[in-house]
Design an enzyme around this catalytic site. Structure first.
Site, mmCIF file in Angstrom:
data_model
loop_
_atom_site.group_PDB
_atom_site.id
_atom_site.type_symbol
_atom_site.label_atom_id
_atom_site.label_comp_id
_atom_site.label_asym_id
_atom_site.label_seq_id
_atom_site.Cartn_x
_atom_site.Cartn_y
_atom_site.Cartn_z
ATOM 1 N N ALA A 29 0.832 -1.209 0.000
ATOM 2 C CA ALA A 29 0.000 0.000 0.000
ATOM 3 C C ALA A 29 0.866 1.259 0.000
ATOM 4 O O ALA A 29 0.555 2.242 -0.689
ATOM 5 C CB ALA A 29 -0.926 -0.010 1.213
ATOM 6 N N ASP A 134 1.761 -8.364 19.385
ATOM 7 C CA ASP A 134 1.414 -8.252 20.808
ATOM 8 C C ASP A 134 0.320 -7.221 21.104
ATOM 9 O O ASP A 134 -0.202 -7.195 22.212
ATOM 10 C CB ASP A 134 2.651 -7.858 21.619
ATOM 11 C CG ASP A 134 3.709 -8.939 21.575
ATOM 12 O OD1 ASP A 134 3.329 -10.114 21.663
ATOM 13 O OD2 ASP A 134 4.894 -8.606 21.436
ATOM 14 N N GLY A 192 -12.598 -19.886 24.744
ATOM 15 C CA GLY A 192 -13.365 -20.528 25.810
ATOM 16 C C GLY A 192 -12.506 -21.222 26.856
ATOM 17 O O GLY A 192 -12.853 -22.300 27.344
#
Ligand code: ADP
Length: 328
Positions: A29, A134, A192
């Site tokens: 880009a 991170d 979960g």
């Protein structure tokens, strides 16, 4: 034709620090937006190390073809701790001047942005693009690479859960996160997990054991523990402790390591990288310097690099409470 307001004719771009999926999409880009503004673009191989060793190469539109889907960085990255020294920065600046570079785009993490800020102080216009799995960079909702890394961890959790529930096991999965628990926390919520350990919220081995036991007592077929590498408790110690306090589940451990960095960038990361790369060049041609482009809600916004490197971004502990609430 796209208009260039600031008299900039030639820019350089580098990818620096830890590699992150989506760096290539950002590079593409940057290069193609710059070409649309009639700018010359030079790619710097191997970050500040390559700049110091004059590893610059002119890039055209075709040079960044076929890379939007690739992980890692085609420009490569490197670490150069000496770049904190002004003499080394001046040497690097001389190379930029030699190639008549008017402005620099740095795609990287917090350390890389510090390097960019140093070059700005020596008179080189710079714009930063946040890339770090991170998500520890202040000034952007998300950095490039985070979404892909979370998805990689989730993929591992899902696979491990299949085998965990087939065997009534506890599985511990160690993720990256030396100082920042964002990745582990998000993976814990969306995967979960029963227990998630992060640097920002220390827990004891007894507490981990209590929660896993609770899962067993409630009739769960398995339990998943996510341990960020910097949580303060070693994964081996958790495994040993749970084995020594055996109550039902067998326990196994998987350390994900560098697989979390690699892989093809997700749709989110490609889009984010493309918008940020484009935004970085727009900033330069509009005369902005010493800023980082970041995601603010749905918009791309420039924030001063000075603010980025002087503010901490840490994991939101409300998410931690959510994991506990939902692991019932
Ligand atoms: P990241 O950009 O992913 O945070 P690092 O912290 O390793 O990765 O930084 C990448 C590079 O940025 C370093 O190898 C060094 O060349 C440069 N850098 C880091 N900190 C500074 C600093 N304080 N001043 C100047 N350059 C720095």
């Amino acid at each position: 034709m796209t208009e260039n307001n600031d008299g900039i004719k030639r820019i350089a771009v580098m990818t620096s620090g830890g590699d992150a999926p989506g760096m290539n999409a950002a590079l593409r880009a940057v290069v193609r937006t710059a070409l649309a503004y009639q700018l010359d673009v030079f790619g710097i191989h191997q970050a500040y190390y390559g700049l110091l060793h004059d590893r610059l190469e002119r890039l055209g539109a075709r040079d960044v073809g076929g890379i939007i889907q690739k992980g890692g960085t085609v420009l490569q990255t490197a670490r150069l701790p000496e770049f904190s020294q002004v003499e080394v920065q001046k040497e690097a600046l001389a190379n930029l001047r030699k190639h008549e570079i008017d402005a620099l785009v740095v795609i990287g993490g917090d350390g890389s942005l510090r390097g960019a800020h140093a070059l700005h102080l020596l008179g080189m216009p710079v714009v930063g693009v946040p890339a770090s799995i991170d998500n520890d960079i202040w000034g952007t909702n998300m950095a490039i690479g985070v979404d892909t890394a979370i998805n990689t961890i989730l993929d591992a959790i899902d696979k491990v859960r299949d085998t965990a529930s087939s065997h009534q096991r506890t599985f511990l999965i160690e993720t990256m996160g030396r100082d920042n628990g964002y990745l582990a926390l998000m993976a814990g919520i969306s995967g979960g997990a029963e227990v998630t350990l992060i640097p920002e919220h220390p827990v004891t081995l007894e507490e981990v054991q209590r929660r896993v036991q609770h899962a067993y007592v409630r009739g769960k077929s398995h339990a998943i523990i996510i341990n960020a590498e910097g949580s303060g408790i070693k994964s081996e110690d958790i495994v040993h402790y749970l084995k020594d306090h055996n109550f039902g589940y067998d326990i196994r451990m998987t350390i994900l390591g560098h697989v979390q960095r690699g892989g093809s960038p997700s749709g989110f990361d490609r889009l984010l990288a493309t918008r940020l790369g484009h935004g970085a060049v727009e900033c330069l041609v509009n005369g902005q310097t010493d800023v980082m482009v970041g995601l603010d809600g749905r918009r791309i916004r420039a924030v001063p690099i000075d603010d980025v490197i002087n503010n901490e971004r840490s994991a939101n502990l409300q998410y931690y409470a959510l994991i506990e609430l939902l692991a019932r």
